[in-house]
Design an enzyme around this catalytic site. Sequence first.
Site, mmCIF file in Angstrom:
data_model
loop_
_atom_site.group_PDB
_atom_site.id
_atom_site.type_symbol
_atom_site.label_atom_id
_atom_site.label_comp_id
_atom_site.label_asym_id
_atom_site.label_seq_id
_atom_site.Cartn_x
_atom_site.Cartn_y
_atom_site.Cartn_z
ATOM 1 N N HIS A 120 38.296 73.851 49.734
ATOM 2 C CA HIS A 120 39.629 73.526 49.222
ATOM 3 C C HIS A 120 40.654 73.785 50.335
ATOM 4 O O HIS A 120 41.027 74.936 50.581
ATOM 5 C CB HIS A 120 39.968 74.392 48.011
ATOM 6 C CG HIS A 120 39.133 74.123 46.803
ATOM 7 N ND1 HIS A 120 39.256 72.971 46.056
ATOM 8 C CD2 HIS A 120 38.153 74.864 46.212
ATOM 9 C CE1 HIS A 120 38.391 73.021 45.045
ATOM 10 N NE2 HIS A 120 37.712 74.150 45.126
ATOM 11 N N HIS A 175 32.862 68.541 48.697
ATOM 12 C CA HIS A 175 31.738 69.254 48.096
ATOM 13 C C HIS A 175 30.448 68.682 48.675
ATOM 14 O O HIS A 175 30.342 67.482 48.925
ATOM 15 C CB HIS A 175 31.751 69.069 46.572
ATOM 16 C CG HIS A 175 30.427 69.325 45.912
ATOM 17 N ND1 HIS A 175 29.579 68.301 45.520
ATOM 18 C CD2 HIS A 175 29.790 70.478 45.599
ATOM 19 C CE1 HIS A 175 28.495 68.828 44.973
ATOM 20 N NE2 HIS A 175 28.599 70.136 45.016
ATOM 21 N N ARG A 177 19.253 70.550 47.858
ATOM 22 C CA ARG A 177 18.446 71.516 47.120
ATOM 23 C C ARG A 177 17.012 71.012 46.949
ATOM 24 O O ARG A 177 16.724 69.810 47.057
ATOM 25 C CB ARG A 177 19.065 71.776 45.748
ATOM 26 C CG ARG A 177 19.213 70.538 44.899
ATOM 27 C CD ARG A 177 20.015 70.787 43.624
ATOM 28 N NE ARG A 177 20.157 69.570 42.837
ATOM 29 C CZ ARG A 177 21.143 68.702 42.979
ATOM 30 N NH1 ARG A 177 22.078 68.924 43.881
ATOM 31 N NH2 ARG A 177 21.211 67.614 42.231
ATOM 32 N N HIS A 188 35.897 62.800 29.379
ATOM 33 C CA HIS A 188 37.003 63.066 28.461
ATOM 34 C C HIS A 188 38.345 62.614 29.032
ATOM 35 O O HIS A 188 39.316 62.475 28.292
ATOM 36 C CB HIS A 188 37.053 64.560 28.109
ATOM 37 C CG HIS A 188 37.277 65.462 29.278
ATOM 38 N ND1 HIS A 188 36.327 65.672 30.247
ATOM 39 C CD2 HIS A 188 38.358 66.199 29.652
ATOM 40 C CE1 HIS A 188 36.805 66.521 31.153
ATOM 41 N NE2 HIS A 188 38.035 66.854 30.819
ATOM 42 N N GLY A 203 21.820 83.368 37.144
ATOM 43 C CA GLY A 203 22.257 83.385 38.533
ATOM 44 C C GLY A 203 23.464 84.291 38.727
ATOM 45 O O GLY A 203 24.035 84.836 37.775
#
Length: 301
Positions: A97, A107, A111, A176, A260
């Site tokens: 940011h 971002h 993985r 939404h 986590g």
Amino acid sequence: MESVDLNAIKQYLLSLQDDICAELEAVDGGSFIEDGWQREEGGGGRSRVLENGTVIEKGGVNFSHVFGTQLPPSATAHRPELAGRHWQAMGVSLVIHPRNPYAPTSHANVRFFVAEKEGEDPVWWFGGGFDLTPYYGDEGDVRDWHRAAQDACQPFGADIYPRFKNWCDEYFFLKHRGEARGVGGLFFDDYNAGGFAASFALMRSIGDAYIQAYKPILQRRKDTPYGERERQFQLYRRGRYVEFNLVFDRGTLFGLQSGGRTESILMSLPPLVSWRYDWQPEPDSAEAELYEKFLPAKDWL
């Protein structure tokens, strides 16, 4: 069956974390602080955070390698065959940011996941990608970003970039709100096409491409003059980032449901954010341009 080299993946991810942090420190002038942690159920990681920098208001670059005997609901909901398997997950996840509203948030995540059961072949896959969230859009920045994404995918087939690009547009969408989180990039999951070596190479190509794509944009935008209006719009749009991460993001849900480390999982959230009731941008303003020109999904190349 081709074997899975967990150590090679882990060493790559640790090196990737080092490289990205070094490149970002070179732009900001500050340093990431490192926080090593252990997970009671198995595994651990190292979180690196840079706060209140000259360029980066808050940035986190996290490595984790966790394992267990029972998968959380977020993992087995769409893959019920994984229930009852031992599992391992490792990855690098980061969110940056910037302080300047003209510098976009970014971002990235790469993985690996494997689930094993005695007497059966392991189930494994790679996932990840990177995406860009501008507050004030710049066509050149967005085209450069997508060109870097295309270049990272090109050696693995002409169909990879458009497929992962569309997947990103669909994934980073706030249902939404009826709007995208940003201008997209790449997203992929459950990927094991062509075997381990080919899939691992694709993940590395995407992981390596992130900082090469983001650093030039950050350097171009970090010193752009701005005022209180731009700052307030940045804080308002950061609210969309929070909404997506807490409501939709699979990585966040997996991390929280699997026990986590909360501090590491939520390090992606911005330090300051605001919500305004039924706010609308002024017609023909730079703020309106974000909604009209940059957030709708399109072919930027």
